[in-house]
Write an enzyme that holds these catalytic residues in place. Structure first.
Site, PDB file in Angstrom:
ATOM      1  N   CYS A   7      24.816  16.492 -15.451  1.00  0.00           N
ATOM      2  CA  CYS A   7      24.544  16.799 -16.960  1.00  0.00           C
ATOM      3  C   CYS A   7      25.178  18.502 -17.573  1.00  0.00           C
ATOM      4  O   CYS A   7      25.513  18.270 -19.622  1.00  0.00           O
ATOM      5  CB  CYS A   7      22.988  16.990 -16.583  1.00  0.00           C
ATOM      6  SG  CYS A   7      21.681  16.660 -18.134  1.00  0.00           S
ATOM      7  N   CYS A   8      25.007  19.405 -17.093  1.00  0.00           N
ATOM      8  CA  CYS A   8      25.881  20.073 -17.686  1.00  0.00           C
ATOM      9  C   CYS A   8      27.118  19.696 -18.495  1.00  0.00           C
ATOM     10  O   CYS A   8      27.223  20.517 -19.396  1.00  0.00           O
ATOM     11  CB  CYS A   8      25.864  21.642 -16.531  1.00  0.00           C
ATOM     12  SG  CYS A   8      24.175  22.236 -16.611  1.00  0.00           S
ATOM     13  N   CYS A  19      25.517  27.394 -15.496  1.00  0.00           N
ATOM     14  CA  CYS A  19      26.311  25.787 -15.590  1.00  0.00           C
ATOM     15  C   CYS A  19      27.266  25.917 -15.563  1.00  0.00           C
ATOM     16  O   CYS A  19      28.396  24.691 -15.281  1.00  0.00           O
ATOM     17  CB  CYS A  19      25.102  26.098 -17.222  1.00  0.00           C
ATOM     18  SG  CYS A  19      26.091  26.511 -18.059  1.00  0.00           S
ATOM     19  N   CYS A  26      14.983  22.191 -18.103  1.00  0.00           N
ATOM     20  CA  CYS A  26      15.539  23.261 -17.344  1.00  0.00           C
ATOM     21  C   CYS A  26      14.956  24.692 -16.855  1.00  0.00           C
ATOM     22  O   CYS A  26      15.547  25.225 -17.100  1.00  0.00           O
ATOM     23  CB  CYS A  26      16.917  23.736 -17.435  1.00  0.00           C
ATOM     24  SG  CYS A  26      17.489  21.715 -16.633  1.00  0.00           S
ATOM     25  N   CYS A  56      17.058  24.406 -22.022  1.00  0.00           N
ATOM     26  CA  CYS A  56      17.323  22.917 -22.452  1.00  0.00           C
ATOM     27  C   CYS A  56      16.037  23.399 -21.914  1.00  0.00           C
ATOM     28  O   CYS A  56      15.302  23.563 -20.745  1.00  0.00           O
ATOM     29  CB  CYS A  56      18.284  22.179 -21.754  1.00  0.00           C
ATOM     30  SG  CYS A  56      19.829  21.661 -22.463  1.00  0.00           S
TER      31      CYS A  56
END
Length: 262
Positions: A122-123, A232, A207, A204
């Site tokens: 996702c990162c 990340c 997170c 985010c």
């Protein structure tokens, strides 16, 4: 109590640090020119200070913000204020929509909670690939990294020359958290109100959480993971160059089994 009230305690050598920071920023523009250096702006307290210093020094260094699509409303509001008030260009980098749609359709919106590999994937899509585009053609970039932020950042230099292709300037490397908030108080620098709610490090929304007294500075980032995994990929030393991510087609950004640690 506000973050300013809680933290604004300058170190004894703050003025010397401030002088060094100004010198680093001026050297960055002189060495590379405004077209070849940029500030990576996270909208966190450190980067608000760096941005304020760039403006105060009259430098023409632009900035970019990674708008991942999962930022807190407070962060997005600060971004709009920054763009309205800054005297320099602020570029907003978004992830590629196709990559996001495919990832969410396959793994779910909150896949990051299921495994470290999924979180890093996702990162990669929301941060690393847009970062690569933002840095394309640049000789140098400026960050708000500080040695005090975490053990992984304890050796952050003022100028990181470890990447042969691109210098990384870290003008606040020597600053304490108290120095950051002292500067914010003295110069009335706007900041994310989440800092007042015990969010020292803001990423985010899914997170990031507030931290408790005595917890590590970055304890609120990916708090469900092992401490050693809490990066990340934006500032991991073993990465040769974040621009390398941009060379990967979308099909290679998606399958988890094909991703290397970031």
């Amino acid at each position: 109590m506000s973050a300013i009230d809680l933290h604004a305690r300058p170190s004894a050598d703050f003025e010397a640090k401030l002088t060094a920071t100004r010198r680093v920023l001026q050297e960055a523009q002189v060495a590379h020119g405004a077209a070849f250096v940029t500030q990576a702006h996270s909208l966190g307290a450190e980067d608000m200070v760096v941005g304020h210093l760039i403006d105060a020094l009259g430098l023409d260094i632009p900035a970019f913000v990674l708008e991942t699509g999962r930022l807190h409303p407070e962060t997005l509001a600060l971004l709009e204020r920054l763009r309205a008030e800054a005297r320099r260009p602020i570029e907003v980098m978004h992830p590629r929509e196709e990559a996001v749609v495919h990832f969410v359709a396959r793994e779910g919106l909150d896949a990051m909670y299921r495994s470290i590999d999924l979180r890093k994937a996702c990162c990669d899509i929301r941060k690393m690939e847009p970062l690569a585009r933002a840095l394309e053609g640049k000789q140098a970039w400026i960050t708000g990294l500080r040695r005090e932020q975490s053990g992984a950042r304890a050796d952050v230099p003022l100028v990181d020359r470890s990447n042969a292709e691109r210098l990384k300037y870290n003008p606040l490397a020597e600053w304490t958290w108290g120095d950051v908030w002292h500067y914010i108080r003295e110069h009335q620098v706007p900041y994310n109100p989440l800092h007042d709610e015990f969010f020292p490090s803001i990423g985010c929304a899914p997170c990031t959480r507030a931290i408790s007294l005595g917890e590590d500075f970055r304890a609120g980032r990916w708090w469900w993971e092992d401490e050693a995994a809490k990066e990340c990929g934006l500032h991991v030393a073993q990465e040769d160059d974040p621009v390398a991510v941009s060379a990967l087609p979308i099909s290679r950004l998606s399958p988890i089994a094909e991703r290397s640690p970031s």
